[in-house]
Design a protein around this motif. Structure first.
Motif, PDB file in Angstrom:
ATOM      1  N   ASN A   1      41.553  30.326  55.356  1.00 13.43           N
ATOM      2  CA  ASN A   1      42.554  29.352  55.769  1.00 13.43           C
ATOM      3  C   ASN A   1      43.358  29.845  56.974  1.00 13.43           C
ATOM      4  OD1 ASN A   1      43.891  26.824  55.366  1.00 13.43           O
ATOM      5  ND2 ASN A   1      45.629  27.935  54.490  1.00 13.43           N
TER       6      ASN A   1
ATOM      7  N   ALA B   1      41.749  31.757  50.814  1.00 16.12           N
ATOM      8  CA  ALA B   1      43.032  31.954  51.513  1.00 16.12           C
ATOM      9  C   ALA B   1      42.824  32.648  52.852  1.00 16.12           C
ATOM     10  CB  ALA B   1      43.986  32.761  50.629  1.00 16.12           C
ATOM     11  N   THR B   2      41.928  33.634  52.866  1.00 13.41           N
ATOM     12  CA  THR B   2      41.631  34.321  54.128  1.00 13.41           C
ATOM     13  C   THR B   2      41.070  33.329  55.151  1.00 13.41           C
ATOM     14  OG1 THR B   2      41.160  36.382  52.958  1.00 13.41           O
ATOM     15  CG2 THR B   2      40.283  36.176  55.186  1.00 13.41           C
TER      16      THR B   2
ATOM     17  N   PHE C   1      45.161  39.301  50.612  1.00 13.08           N
ATOM     18  CA  PHE C   1      45.113  38.127  49.728  1.00 13.08           C
ATOM     19  C   PHE C   1      44.560  38.502  48.349  1.00 13.08           C
ATOM     20  CE2 PHE C   1      45.111  35.501  53.733  1.00 13.08           C
ATOM     21  CZ  PHE C   1      46.260  34.788  53.447  1.00 13.08           C
TER      22      PHE C   1
ATOM     23  N   SER D   1      39.390  32.568  45.137  1.00 10.23           N
ATOM     24  CA  SER D   1      40.568  32.081  45.863  1.00 10.23           C
ATOM     25  C   SER D   1      41.097  33.009  46.968  1.00 10.23           C
ATOM     26  CB  SER D   1      41.686  31.710  44.877  1.00 10.23           C
ATOM     27  OG  SER D   1      42.066  32.823  44.101  1.00 10.23           O
TER      28      SER D   1
ATOM     29  N   MET E   1      46.731  37.771  45.168  1.00  3.51           N
ATOM     30  CA  MET E   1      46.289  36.617  44.370  1.00  3.51           C
ATOM     31  C   MET E   1      45.473  37.003  43.141  1.00  3.51           C
ATOM     32  SD  MET E   1      45.280  34.100  47.562  1.00  3.51           S
ATOM     33  CE  MET E   1      44.935  32.665  46.544  1.00  3.51           C
TER      34      MET E   1
END
Lengths: 231, 231
Positions: free
Chosen positions: B169, B166-167, A100, B162, A104
């Motif tokens: 999530n 995301a991780t 990620f 972010s 990102m």
């Protein structure tokens, strides 16, 4: 058993997709032979069997897997006796976070630096209209406006990269003493840049440059000689 | 055997050092009892025996170790039968990278958001002159100029954060299915913010908020009830 990796093909047969390189290196890490099937943006019909539109797609015998992260997890589960990509569940969890972070934080910063070069030097002529229109729609400006090849954008990229450089200053690989999947994630991104431009956008000296040499040396120089001949 | 952690003490006995919290949580993870010895910025003589000037310092019997990362590695080596902080060498390598990411990407972004609040609410009166002078010298401006409590700075922090969101999530902890040292690294930083301000600077909802609840619940709610009573 037949094993085929469908991967993005660019200008002069360059393989410039960072996501496809992740899978290439994962296969090499596991010592798994594969045939590489080039796919251009305009050839999505080649991967219609995967029921989605993005490469990489791995066909491993009767099994079809899309998405580089999903493929890495599949390979780790399917071939547990080959060298581990994650070194256990904590390493897998943290590699996911690395995935990620690169997608990102690094990719948006790198896109500013090189996407106009990617268009000029890595996208096949047949794909250039699609690439320009899809990216300019996403960015809300022309490729050249979005990516003016400025030194300031290179500095911003290297600032985002700085934690990885610090890590590589104290250990040979992001994954510690030996390379593992987290290293391949970031290395794939370097290959995207290398296929796009001769400018130095990632450091080629210091701890990062030394890591790059180690990465290129892996598997008998695999990333120098295979796939992206021109990169 | 006597085990003592020397840690930073602030206003109203707040323990607001992110680095000291990393070690607190590492000790709890290993199930190791310790006495906590508070140290204010003006009390560096208390840790003179460690031959350096920064907390945390761990005295473990006759062994003295400074620096939170060095302490974590020491605990992992010294107490291999207790729960692992890293889950193996790949996990340790990637936790090191997390350590640099938090220190080099999250902390600078967070400092902009909260350092004026840290001065007001977390620094003991006896340390305020030292804290202001040392930080204003480093920043080249007043604390209030550096940290104007702007929404824009909160947005920048959350943008840097972010990838971790995301991780979280897709998995319950940064380290995967269970918490490990990489989680404690970032959690220590949240404790710094919590001791400094009531403003919401880290998300308290969504995947990150759910992770925070899980982190606070660990070890019978250890991070709610111990150390930083007021945080």
């Amino acid at each position: 058993m037949t094993r085929t990796l469908y991967e993005l093909q660019g200008q002069d047969d360059k393989r410039f997709s960072p996501f496809c390189w992740r899978t290439r290196m994962a296969l090499a890490h596991k010592g798994l032979e594969a045939t590489f099937e080039p796919v251009q943006f305009s050839q999505k019909d080649k991967i219609a069997f995967s029921n989605q539109k993005l490469v990489p797609v791995l066909r491993d015998g009767e099994t079809v897997i899309a998405d580089s992260w999903t493929i890495a997890c599949y390979l780790e589960d399917k071939y547990p006796d080959a060298a581990s990509l994650f070194g256990g569940s904590v390493g897998q969890g943290l590699a996911r976070n690395m995935n990620f972070w690169v997608d990102m934080s690094i990719h948006p910063a790198l896109a500013r630096v090189i996407v106009a070069d990617t268009f000029d030097n890595a996208i096949d002529t047949a794909d250039q209209v699609y690439f320009r229109e899809s990216r300019e729609s996403r960015f809300g400006m022309t490729l050249e406006e979005f990516s003016p090849r400025s030194d300031a954008d290179v500095s911003k990229l290297q600032n985002v990269l700085s934690p990885a450089i610090a890590t590589l200053n104290v250990q040979p690989f992001l994954s510690g003493d030996a390379p593992a999947y987290a290293d391949y994630i970031l290395f794939g991104t370097v290959k995207w840049a290398a296929a796009s431009t001769d400018r130095i956008v990632f450091p080629n000296d210091g701890p990062f440059g030394a890591w790059l040499i180690r990465m290129y040396d892996l598997f008998d120089g695999y990333a120098r000689t295979s796939g992206a001949a021109a990169a």
